[in-house]
Motif scaffolding. Sequence first.
Motif, PDB file in Angstrom:
ATOM      1  N   LEU A  29      12.657  32.521  19.808  1.00  0.00           N
ATOM      2  CA  LEU A  29      12.893  32.238  18.489  1.00  0.00           C
ATOM      3  C   LEU A  29      14.607  32.206  18.556  1.00  0.00           C
ATOM      4  N   TYR A  30      15.214  32.513  19.477  1.00  0.00           N
ATOM      5  CA  TYR A  30      16.453  32.281  19.138  1.00  0.00           C
ATOM      6  C   TYR A  30      17.148  31.393  19.925  1.00  0.00           C
ATOM      7  N   ALA A  31      18.174  30.857  19.286  1.00  0.00           N
ATOM      8  CA  ALA A  31      19.000  29.704  19.942  1.00  0.00           C
ATOM      9  C   ALA A  31      19.887  30.064  21.060  1.00  0.00           C
ATOM     10  N   ASP A  32      20.192  29.288  21.921  1.00  0.00           N
ATOM     11  CA  ASP A  32      21.047  29.611  23.208  1.00  0.00           C
ATOM     12  C   ASP A  32      22.449  30.390  22.594  1.00  0.00           C
ATOM     13  N   ASP A  33      22.973  29.825  21.757  1.00  0.00           N
ATOM     14  CA  ASP A  33      24.327  30.609  21.022  1.00  0.00           C
ATOM     15  C   ASP A  33      23.982  31.751  19.935  1.00  0.00           C
ATOM     16  N   ALA A  34      22.935  32.166  19.848  1.00  0.00           N
ATOM     17  CA  ALA A  34      22.608  33.191  18.668  1.00  0.00           C
ATOM     18  C   ALA A  34      23.644  34.388  18.938  1.00  0.00           C
ATOM     19  N   GLU A  35      23.995  34.990  17.805  1.00  0.00           N
ATOM     20  CA  GLU A  35      24.848  36.129  17.582  1.00  0.00           C
ATOM     21  C   GLU A  35      23.897  37.295  16.769  1.00  0.00           C
ATOM     22  N   LEU A  36      23.841  38.348  17.383  1.00  0.00           N
ATOM     23  CA  LEU A  36      23.020  39.441  16.651  1.00  0.00           C
ATOM     24  C   LEU A  36      24.137  40.526  16.303  1.00  0.00           C
ATOM     25  N   ARG A  37      24.149  40.956  15.238  1.00  0.00           N
ATOM     26  CA  ARG A  37      24.984  42.130  14.942  1.00  0.00           C
ATOM     27  C   ARG A  37      24.289  43.399  14.340  1.00  0.00           C
ATOM     28  N   ILE A  38      24.291  44.608  14.862  1.00  0.00           N
ATOM     29  CA  ILE A  38      23.665  45.556  14.597  1.00  0.00           C
ATOM     30  C   ILE A  38      24.497  46.542  14.080  1.00  0.00           C
ATOM     31  N   VAL A  39      23.777  47.203  12.823  1.00  0.00           N
ATOM     32  CA  VAL A  39      24.681  48.268  12.015  1.00  0.00           C
ATOM     33  C   VAL A  39      23.643  49.638  12.101  1.00  0.00           C
ATOM     34  N   ASP A  40      24.093  50.542  12.713  1.00  0.00           N
ATOM     35  CA  ASP A  40      23.235  51.939  12.611  1.00  0.00           C
ATOM     36  C   ASP A  40      24.066  52.985  12.511  1.00  0.00           C
ATOM     37  N   HIS A  41      23.545  54.217  12.939  1.00  0.00           N
ATOM     38  CA  HIS A  41      24.534  55.411  12.640  1.00  0.00           C
ATOM     39  C   HIS A  41      25.661  55.489  13.617  1.00  0.00           C
ATOM     40  N   THR A  42      25.511  54.811  14.869  1.00  0.00           N
ATOM     41  CA  THR A  42      26.339  54.589  15.884  1.00  0.00           C
ATOM     42  C   THR A  42      27.296  53.352  15.777  1.00  0.00           C
ATOM     43  N   ALA A  43      26.879  52.360  15.240  1.00  0.00           N
ATOM     44  CA  ALA A  43      27.500  50.927  14.795  1.00  0.00           C
ATOM     45  C   ALA A  43      27.858  51.075  13.631  1.00  0.00           C
ATOM     46  N   GLN A  44      29.056  51.493  13.007  1.00  0.00           N
ATOM     47  CA  GLN A  44      29.114  51.203  11.567  1.00  0.00           C
ATOM     48  C   GLN A  44      29.403  50.054  11.046  1.00  0.00           C
ATOM     49  N   PRO A  45      29.357  49.684   9.789  1.00  0.00           N
ATOM     50  CA  PRO A  45      29.628  48.407   9.224  1.00  0.00           C
ATOM     51  C   PRO A  45      30.790  47.762   9.518  1.00  0.00           C
ATOM     52  N   SER A  46      31.832  48.485   9.863  1.00  0.00           N
ATOM     53  CA  SER A  46      33.070  47.762   9.849  1.00  0.00           C
ATOM     54  C   SER A  46      33.326  47.541  11.668  1.00  0.00           C
ATOM     55  N   HIS A  47      32.245  48.329  12.240  1.00  0.00           N
ATOM     56  CA  HIS A  47      32.512  47.993  13.931  1.00  0.00           C
ATOM     57  C   HIS A  47      30.941  47.802  14.275  1.00  0.00           C
ATOM     58  N   PRO A  48      30.338  46.958  14.078  1.00  0.00           N
ATOM     59  CA  PRO A  48      29.033  46.566  14.506  1.00  0.00           C
ATOM     60  C   PRO A  48      28.825  46.199  15.765  1.00  0.00           C
ATOM     61  N   LYS A  49      27.856  46.596  16.358  1.00  0.00           N
ATOM     62  CA  LYS A  49      27.501  46.090  17.946  1.00  0.00           C
ATOM     63  C   LYS A  49      27.118  44.648  17.970  1.00  0.00           C
ATOM     64  N   VAL A  50      27.887  43.648  18.459  1.00  0.00           N
ATOM     65  CA  VAL A  50      27.545  42.211  18.358  1.00  0.00           C
ATOM     66  C   VAL A  50      27.081  42.000  19.660  1.00  0.00           C
ATOM     67  N   LEU A  51      26.035  41.260  19.756  1.00  0.00           N
ATOM     68  CA  LEU A  51      25.312  40.736  21.023  1.00  0.00           C
ATOM     69  C   LEU A  51      25.523  39.187  21.006  1.00  0.00           C
ATOM     70  N   ARG A  52      26.033  38.424  22.037  1.00  0.00           N
ATOM     71  CA  ARG A  52      26.166  37.197  21.828  1.00  0.00           C
ATOM     72  C   ARG A  52      25.572  36.474  22.957  1.00  0.00           C
ATOM     73  N   GLY A  53      24.738  35.441  22.650  1.00  0.00           N
ATOM     74  CA  GLY A  53      23.962  34.506  23.400  1.00  0.00           C
ATOM     75  C   GLY A  53      22.510  35.248  23.777  1.00  0.00           C
ATOM     76  N   ARG A  54      21.532  34.233  24.346  1.00  0.00           N
ATOM     77  CA  ARG A  54      20.145  34.755  24.532  1.00  0.00           C
ATOM     78  C   ARG A  54      20.317  35.995  25.765  1.00  0.00           C
ATOM     79  N   ASP A  55      21.172  35.999  26.777  1.00  0.00           N
ATOM     80  CA  ASP A  55      21.165  36.982  27.782  1.00  0.00           C
ATOM     81  C   ASP A  55      21.302  38.262  27.310  1.00  0.00           C
ATOM     82  N   GLU A  56      22.393  38.530  26.366  1.00  0.00           N
ATOM     83  CA  GLU A  56      22.521  39.770  25.805  1.00  0.00           C
ATOM     84  C   GLU A  56      21.468  40.045  24.899  1.00  0.00           C
ATOM     85  N   ILE A  57      21.088  39.038  24.154  1.00  0.00           N
ATOM     86  CA  ILE A  57      19.943  39.689  23.095  1.00  0.00           C
ATOM     87  C   ILE A  57      18.700  40.103  23.890  1.00  0.00           C
TER      88      ILE A  57
END
Length: 121
Positions: A29-57
């Motif tokens: 379902l993801y494009a090759d150049d997709a970007e995923l930002r994750i926010v939770d108790h360890t990755a706060q909104p001002s510093h989200p975990k960012v995954l770039r591209g299908r390999d990282e996702i």
Amino acid sequence: MTTSAGPAFDNDTLRRGIEADNAEMLLSLYADDAELRIVDHTAQPSHPKVLRGRDEIAAMLDDVYSRDMTHKLEQCVVQGDHAAYSESCRYPDGVRVLSESMLSLRDGRITEQTLIQAWDE
């Protein structure tokens, strides 16, 4: 309101991938150049975990959907080139996880996702 001229986002594939713990199906379902930002108790909104591209996702999806837990797509709404969905999960010991995702779509594929998740502690 802007709508995508390409193929529609596949809601059924999303449901089958989530509920069958099928990371490969979800990755489709993801494009090759997709970007995923994750926010939770360890990755706060001002510093989200960012995954770039299908390999990282793919690595993240493989990890999450290989765990001993159930996944359920609670709701999904698609409007034009955006979608949002809620997913609930449960570990065998009863710990629950809830995530909410907002998606940007291009030609029926996810190009951007912001995922906010919380779990019992």
